[in-house]
Design a protein around this motif. Sequence first.
Motif, PDB file in Angstrom:
ATOM      1  N   ASP A 144       5.345 -15.839 -14.915  1.00 49.98           N
ATOM      2  CA  ASP A 144       6.705 -15.395 -15.190  1.00 49.98           C
ATOM      3  C   ASP A 144       7.194 -15.935 -16.529  1.00 49.98           C
ATOM      4  O   ASP A 144       8.372 -16.255 -16.702  1.00 49.98           O
ATOM      5  CB  ASP A 144       7.648 -15.846 -14.062  1.00 49.98           C
ATOM      6  N   GLN A 161       6.632  -7.731 -22.337  1.00 48.18           N
ATOM      7  CA  GLN A 161       6.646  -8.701 -21.258  1.00 48.18           C
ATOM      8  C   GLN A 161       5.907  -8.099 -20.072  1.00 48.18           C
ATOM      9  O   GLN A 161       6.177  -6.969 -19.665  1.00 48.18           O
ATOM     10  CB  GLN A 161       8.090  -9.058 -20.872  1.00 48.18           C
ATOM     11  N   LYS A 163       4.638  -8.251 -16.062  1.00 48.75           N
ATOM     12  CA  LYS A 163       5.011  -8.772 -14.763  1.00 48.75           C
ATOM     13  C   LYS A 163       4.072  -8.203 -13.703  1.00 48.75           C
ATOM     14  O   LYS A 163       4.181  -7.052 -13.313  1.00 48.75           O
ATOM     15  CB  LYS A 163       6.462  -8.397 -14.418  1.00 48.75           C
ATOM     16  N   TRP A 165       3.876  -8.366 -10.460  1.00 49.72           N
ATOM     17  CA  TRP A 165       4.562  -8.695  -9.221  1.00 49.72           C
ATOM     18  C   TRP A 165       4.082  -7.764  -8.118  1.00 49.72           C
ATOM     19  O   TRP A 165       4.206  -6.546  -8.218  1.00 49.72           O
ATOM     20  CB  TRP A 165       6.072  -8.574  -9.397  1.00 49.72           C
ATOM     21  N   VAL A 170      10.838  -5.412 -10.368  1.00 52.21           N
ATOM     22  CA  VAL A 170      11.335  -6.086 -11.566  1.00 52.21           C
ATOM     23  C   VAL A 170      12.796  -5.706 -11.752  1.00 52.21           C
ATOM     24  O   VAL A 170      13.132  -4.528 -11.845  1.00 52.21           O
ATOM     25  CB  VAL A 170      10.510  -5.688 -12.807  1.00 52.21           C
ATOM     26  N   SER A 173      17.578  -8.507 -14.827  1.00 51.65           N
ATOM     27  CA  SER A 173      17.608  -9.769 -15.576  1.00 51.65           C
ATOM     28  C   SER A 173      16.409  -9.900 -16.503  1.00 51.65           C
ATOM     29  O   SER A 173      16.523 -10.425 -17.615  1.00 51.65           O
ATOM     30  CB  SER A 173      17.650 -10.950 -14.599  1.00 51.65           C
ATOM     31  N   ILE A 174      15.252  -9.409 -16.067  1.00 48.72           N
ATOM     32  CA  ILE A 174      14.043  -9.470 -16.897  1.00 48.72           C
ATOM     33  C   ILE A 174      14.201  -8.569 -18.119  1.00 48.72           C
ATOM     34  O   ILE A 174      13.870  -8.949 -19.247  1.00 48.72           O
ATOM     35  CB  ILE A 174      12.808  -9.050 -16.084  1.00 48.72           C
ATOM     36  N   GLU A 177      16.696 -10.059 -20.513  1.00 45.85           N
ATOM     37  CA  GLU A 177      16.088 -11.193 -21.234  1.00 45.85           C
ATOM     38  C   GLU A 177      15.250 -10.700 -22.416  1.00 45.85           C
ATOM     39  O   GLU A 177      15.331 -11.246 -23.521  1.00 45.85           O
ATOM     40  CB  GLU A 177      15.218 -12.000 -20.277  1.00 45.85           C
ATOM     41  N   VAL A 192       8.479  -3.482 -20.962  1.00 51.83           N
ATOM     42  CA  VAL A 192       8.270  -4.322 -19.785  1.00 51.83           C
ATOM     43  C   VAL A 192       7.251  -3.592 -18.927  1.00 51.83           C
ATOM     44  O   VAL A 192       7.476  -2.446 -18.525  1.00 51.83           O
ATOM     45  CB  VAL A 192       9.571  -4.552 -18.993  1.00 51.83           C
ATOM     46  N   THR A 194       4.740  -3.601 -15.555  1.00 52.53           N
ATOM     47  CA  THR A 194       4.551  -4.209 -14.251  1.00 52.53           C
ATOM     48  C   THR A 194       3.499  -3.465 -13.449  1.00 52.53           C
ATOM     49  O   THR A 194       3.256  -2.267 -13.678  1.00 52.53           O
ATOM     50  CB  THR A 194       5.877  -4.229 -13.459  1.00 52.53           C
TER      51      THR A 194
END
Length: 281
Positions: A144, A161, A163, A165, A170, A173-174, A177, A192, A194
């Motif tokens: 993370d 980024q 993730k 998960w 997701v 907030s991610i 950020e 992002v 994932t």
Amino acid sequence: MARKKTSAFDDLVDVTAMLPWQAGITLAVIAYLVLHYFAGRAPESLNPADLKAAGTTVANGMAHGITAMLASVFQYVLPIFFLLGSWLSFSRRHRQRELHDKVARDPSADALEKMSWREFEGLVAESFRREGYRIVERGGNGPDGGVDLELHMGSDKYLVQCKQWKVSKVGVSIVRELYGVMTAERAVGGFVVTSGAFTEDAKEFSLGRSIRLVDARRLRAMINAYAPLETETGEKPLVAEVVPSCPKCGSPMVQRTAKAGANAGAKFWGCSKFPACRGTR
């Protein structure tokens, strides 16, 4: 688990390993040439007639001797560490290519979930590399962590980024950020990625902010678009025809034919929002 660092040279190797392997070789050559120059410089000559400057000349001579001695040693040592980082970068990129091809051949739904988070980051890096981006692997501090990849397309900079998960989606907030880091670093866009999905709040926040959300389905499409031509058994893989997204605005692209210039007649992908957006692949 990350390798424990024991010296500044370990940091140097790690930083070099994050760069393209060609960069490590270039740095090794530059380091050798610069240090070799200082190692071979002749010492300043002492003029007996100028007694007032004798003390300064002696001090300069001592400093020169120390510099030459250090340069004569590090002209060989420093390039070795750059070359070691280059080798690690090359080896990692080779593993990423193999992982990308392996996942492209694996039709199972959990292919993205059964790998480690570090392998997932490598898979994402290779997927973007095959889309034409130059990759700098910054690496977060764990599953993370912060920004994992830095992409470059010409003079444009993008942040990624990752993730992996397996359970929760997701959230916003991610994405928020990443947007903050993009603003601070003046990146033109971000991704992002994932192995799962995104919440509706995350999708809403990304609209109009040059952030592209890549869920498991879209990542699969990216991988399949550059799947190997044949499987290990010699069979053709099942690859769906994928329309790439614009690297500038994220809109679907259309295939066009160059009408003028050195590439006249060649096919290329252009943004569907042309002329408002001039993104190409």
